[in-house]
Write a protein that holds these residues in place. Structure first.
Motif, PDB file in Angstrom:
ATOM      1  N   GLU A   1       0.809  -1.219   0.000  1.00 26.10           N
ATOM      2  CA  GLU A   1       0.000   0.000   0.000  1.00 26.10           C
ATOM      3  C   GLU A   1       0.844   1.272   0.000  1.00 26.10           C
ATOM      4  O   GLU A   1       0.340   2.362  -0.275  1.00 26.10           O
ATOM      5  N   LYS A   2       2.120   1.136   0.290  1.00 24.54           N
ATOM      6  CA  LYS A   2       2.973   2.335   0.343  1.00 24.54           C
ATOM      7  C   LYS A   2       3.077   3.028  -1.013  1.00 24.54           C
ATOM      8  O   LYS A   2       3.469   4.208  -1.077  1.00 24.54           O
ATOM      9  N   GLU A   3       2.729   2.329  -2.094  1.00 24.92           N
ATOM     10  CA  GLU A   3       2.793   2.961  -3.413  1.00 24.92           C
ATOM     11  C   GLU A   3       1.878   4.181  -3.494  1.00 24.92           C
ATOM     12  O   GLU A   3       2.211   5.169  -4.148  1.00 24.92           O
ATOM     13  N   LYS A   4       0.719   4.132  -2.830  1.00 19.52           N
ATOM     14  CA  LYS A   4      -0.193   5.276  -2.835  1.00 19.52           C
ATOM     15  C   LYS A   4       0.450   6.478  -2.140  1.00 19.52           C
ATOM     16  O   LYS A   4       0.275   7.621  -2.556  1.00 19.52           O
ATOM     17  N   LEU A   5       1.176   6.176  -1.081  1.00 18.86           N
ATOM     18  CA  LEU A   5       1.874   7.240  -0.355  1.00 18.86           C
ATOM     19  C   LEU A   5       3.004   7.815  -1.194  1.00 18.86           C
ATOM     20  O   LEU A   5       3.152   9.043  -1.298  1.00 18.86           O
ATOM     21  N   VAL A   6       3.785   6.965  -1.795  1.00 20.70           N
ATOM     22  CA  VAL A   6       4.921   7.401  -2.613  1.00 20.70           C
ATOM     23  C   VAL A   6       4.458   8.262  -3.779  1.00 20.70           C
ATOM     24  O   VAL A   6       5.100   9.264  -4.131  1.00 20.70           O
TER      25      VAL A   6
ATOM     26  N   SER B   1       8.391  -0.539  10.904  1.00 23.23           N
ATOM     27  CA  SER B   1       9.749  -0.364  10.369  1.00 23.23           C
ATOM     28  C   SER B   1       9.775  -0.602   8.868  1.00 23.23           C
ATOM     29  O   SER B   1      10.386   0.165   8.110  1.00 23.23           O
ATOM     30  N   SER B   2       9.107  -1.657   8.427  1.00 22.20           N
ATOM     31  CA  SER B   2       9.084  -1.993   6.993  1.00 22.20           C
ATOM     32  C   SER B   2       8.419  -0.882   6.188  1.00 22.20           C
ATOM     33  O   SER B   2       8.906  -0.501   5.106  1.00 22.20           O
ATOM     34  N   ILE B   3       7.308  -0.372   6.697  1.00 19.04           N
ATOM     35  CA  ILE B   3       6.584   0.691   5.987  1.00 19.04           C
ATOM     36  C   ILE B   3       7.478   1.915   5.793  1.00 19.04           C
ATOM     37  O   ILE B   3       7.568   2.481   4.693  1.00 19.04           O
ATOM     38  N   MET B   4       8.150   2.334   6.848  1.00 20.12           N
ATOM     39  CA  MET B   4       9.004   3.524   6.749  1.00 20.12           C
ATOM     40  C   MET B   4      10.238   3.266   5.888  1.00 20.12           C
ATOM     41  O   MET B   4      10.627   4.114   5.083  1.00 20.12           O
ATOM     42  N   GLU B   5      10.851   2.100   6.032  1.00 21.22           N
ATOM     43  CA  GLU B   5      12.047   1.787   5.244  1.00 21.22           C
ATOM     44  C   GLU B   5      11.733   1.703   3.755  1.00 21.22           C
ATOM     45  O   GLU B   5      12.485   2.226   2.915  1.00 21.22           O
ATOM     46  N   GLU B   6      10.624   1.058   3.415  1.00 15.94           N
ATOM     47  CA  GLU B   6      10.265   0.921   2.005  1.00 15.94           C
ATOM     48  C   GLU B   6       9.874   2.267   1.388  1.00 15.94           C
ATOM     49  O   GLU B   6      10.149   2.524   0.209  1.00 15.94           O
TER      50      GLU B   6
ATOM     51  N   ASP C   1      12.183   4.919  -1.687  1.00 13.94           N
ATOM     52  CA  ASP C   1      11.712   5.637  -2.878  1.00 13.94           C
ATOM     53  C   ASP C   1      11.757   7.151  -2.693  1.00 13.94           C
ATOM     54  O   ASP C   1      11.887   7.895  -3.673  1.00 13.94           O
ATOM     55  N   LEU C   2      11.614   7.589  -1.446  1.00 13.28           N
ATOM     56  CA  LEU C   2      11.612   9.033  -1.153  1.00 13.28           C
ATOM     57  C   LEU C   2      12.646   9.321  -0.069  1.00 13.28           C
ATOM     58  O   LEU C   2      12.315   9.472   1.112  1.00 13.28           O
ATOM     59  N   PRO C   3      13.908   9.388  -0.445  1.00 13.94           N
ATOM     60  CA  PRO C   3      14.974   9.515   0.563  1.00 13.94           C
ATOM     61  C   PRO C   3      14.913  10.788   1.397  1.00 13.94           C
ATOM     62  O   PRO C   3      15.492  10.837   2.487  1.00 13.94           O
ATOM     63  N   ASP C   4      14.214  11.825   0.928  1.00 15.10           N
ATOM     64  CA  ASP C   4      14.161  13.092   1.668  1.00 15.10           C
ATOM     65  C   ASP C   4      12.938  13.208   2.576  1.00 15.10           C
ATOM     66  O   ASP C   4      12.759  14.233   3.237  1.00 15.10           O
ATOM     67  N   VAL C   5      12.103  12.165   2.627  1.00 16.36           N
ATOM     68  CA  VAL C   5      10.887  12.248   3.434  1.00 16.36           C
ATOM     69  C   VAL C   5      11.216  12.103   4.919  1.00 16.36           C
ATOM     70  O   VAL C   5      12.138  11.381   5.300  1.00 16.36           O
ATOM     71  N   THR C   6      10.465  12.808   5.757  1.00 19.50           N
ATOM     72  CA  THR C   6      10.609  12.732   7.211  1.00 19.50           C
ATOM     73  C   THR C   6       9.371  12.076   7.805  1.00 19.50           C
ATOM     74  O   THR C   6       8.246  12.513   7.532  1.00 19.50           O
ATOM     75  N   PHE C   7       9.571  11.026   8.603  1.00 19.89           N
ATOM     76  CA  PHE C   7       8.468  10.369   9.299  1.00 19.89           C
ATOM     77  C   PHE C   7       8.385  10.876  10.735  1.00 19.89           C
ATOM     78  O   PHE C   7       9.400  10.989  11.428  1.00 19.89           O
ATOM     79  N   ILE C   8       7.166  11.163  11.153  1.00 19.75           N
ATOM     80  CA  ILE C   8       6.861  11.505  12.540  1.00 19.75           C
ATOM     81  C   ILE C   8       5.777  10.542  13.010  1.00 19.75           C
ATOM     82  O   ILE C   8       4.796  10.312  12.289  1.00 19.75           O
ATOM     83  N   LEU C   9       5.953   9.959  14.190  1.00 21.01           N
ATOM     84  CA  LEU C   9       4.988   8.991  14.694  1.00 21.01           C
ATOM     85  C   LEU C   9       4.039   9.621  15.702  1.00 21.01           C
ATOM     86  O   LEU C   9       4.420  10.546  16.441  1.00 21.01           O
TER      87      LEU C   9
END
Length: 260
Positions: free
Chosen positions: A134-139, A169-174, A178-186
């Motif tokens: 499902e991460k493709e929709k996000l990407v 972890s898998s969701i954020m790593e994957e 594809d988007l190396p500049d993205v920042t994740f906040i939980l």
């Protein structure tokens, strides 16, 4: 004889006029080129983008992770929009009633057109999200920041806590592959009343964020405690936020995203 003289003089006069006109044009080659240059310069100045006061907007982002602030600065300097995505379960609401409604208005008021916000609501578990890619929709949305509520209420009593953490972890790593500049906040989902396993899931998420040096937005600080029956005043019958709950939660997020 007089007629002949008149004709000769007329021809000579015509020749002088033609020769004089040709000589004048050939001696003034720059006359036609100047206006074109002037008009071009005027149009360029009129179409130039106004300069953005980068420092003004960066002050609002004082609480953000450093990598997110750097990305915002890059976007401002290149006159592009910084995109934030809210990713979560039904707990974050819908387009008609949810966190997005309140936050969009707050962000627009301060950051104007330079920061935009969208949301992705996922109704299944973290395991389903990973399995179905499902991460493709996000990407595809190319976010610069993802505020991630990792479907904990969906995982509750369905996915074991260690597996939930592994899936996060898998969701954020994957995604970052594809988007190396993205920042994740939980962030956790909403508080609920009188739960047993759920608070342990949330505690595990907070500990994971600490171990991974990730920003964790602990909005539970502003909710009534889980053993306080008044928490139900902020929830619908399905234990998801009502309008009061979204207002409480979104105010917390606004205070983080917009530093006054």
């Amino acid at each position: 004889m007089k007629t002949l003289i008149v004709i000769v003089l007329t021809l000579m006069l015509a020749a002088v006029l033609v020769f004089g006109n040709l000589h004048w044009n050939s001696s003034s080659p720059e006359k036609t080129s100047t206006p074109a240059i002037t008009n071009s310069d005027t149009n360029t100045e009129a179409e130039a983008e106004p300069e953005i006061d980068t420092e003004y907007y960066l002050e609002f982002a004082a609480n953000w992770p450093e990598e997110a602030k750097e990305q915002l600065e890059n976007k401002l300097n290149s006159n592009k929009t910084f995109k934030i995505i809210l990713l979560g379960s039904n707990s974050i609401g819908s387009d008609s009633l949810g966190l997005q409604n309140y936050l969009k208005e707050a962000l627009s008021e301060k950051y104007e057109k330079h920061v935009e916000l969208e949301s992705i609501v996922y109704e299944n578990t973290t395991a389903d999200y990973v399995l179905n890619n499902e991460k493709e929709k996000l990407v595809d949305l190319k976010p610069d920041m993802v505020i991630f509520e990792p479907f904990l209420l969906n995982d509750n009593n369905v996915v074991a806590i260690p597996d939930t953490i592994s899936n996060i972890s898998s969701i954020m790593e994957e995604t970052t592959a594809d988007l190396p500049d993205v920042t994740f906040i939980l962030q956790p989902p909403n508080q609920i009343y009188d739960a047993n396993l759920y608070p342990m899931q949330v505690a595990a998420l907070q500990e994971y964020a600490k171990d991974q040096n990730l920003t964790y937005l602990n909005h539970w600080e502003v909710w009534p405690a889980g053993n306080d029956v008044t928490v139900n005043n902020y929830l619908n019958a399905d234990a998801r936020p009502n309008e009061s709950g979204f207002k409480l939660w979104s105010d917390y997020l606004s205070d983080y995203l917009i530093s006054e």
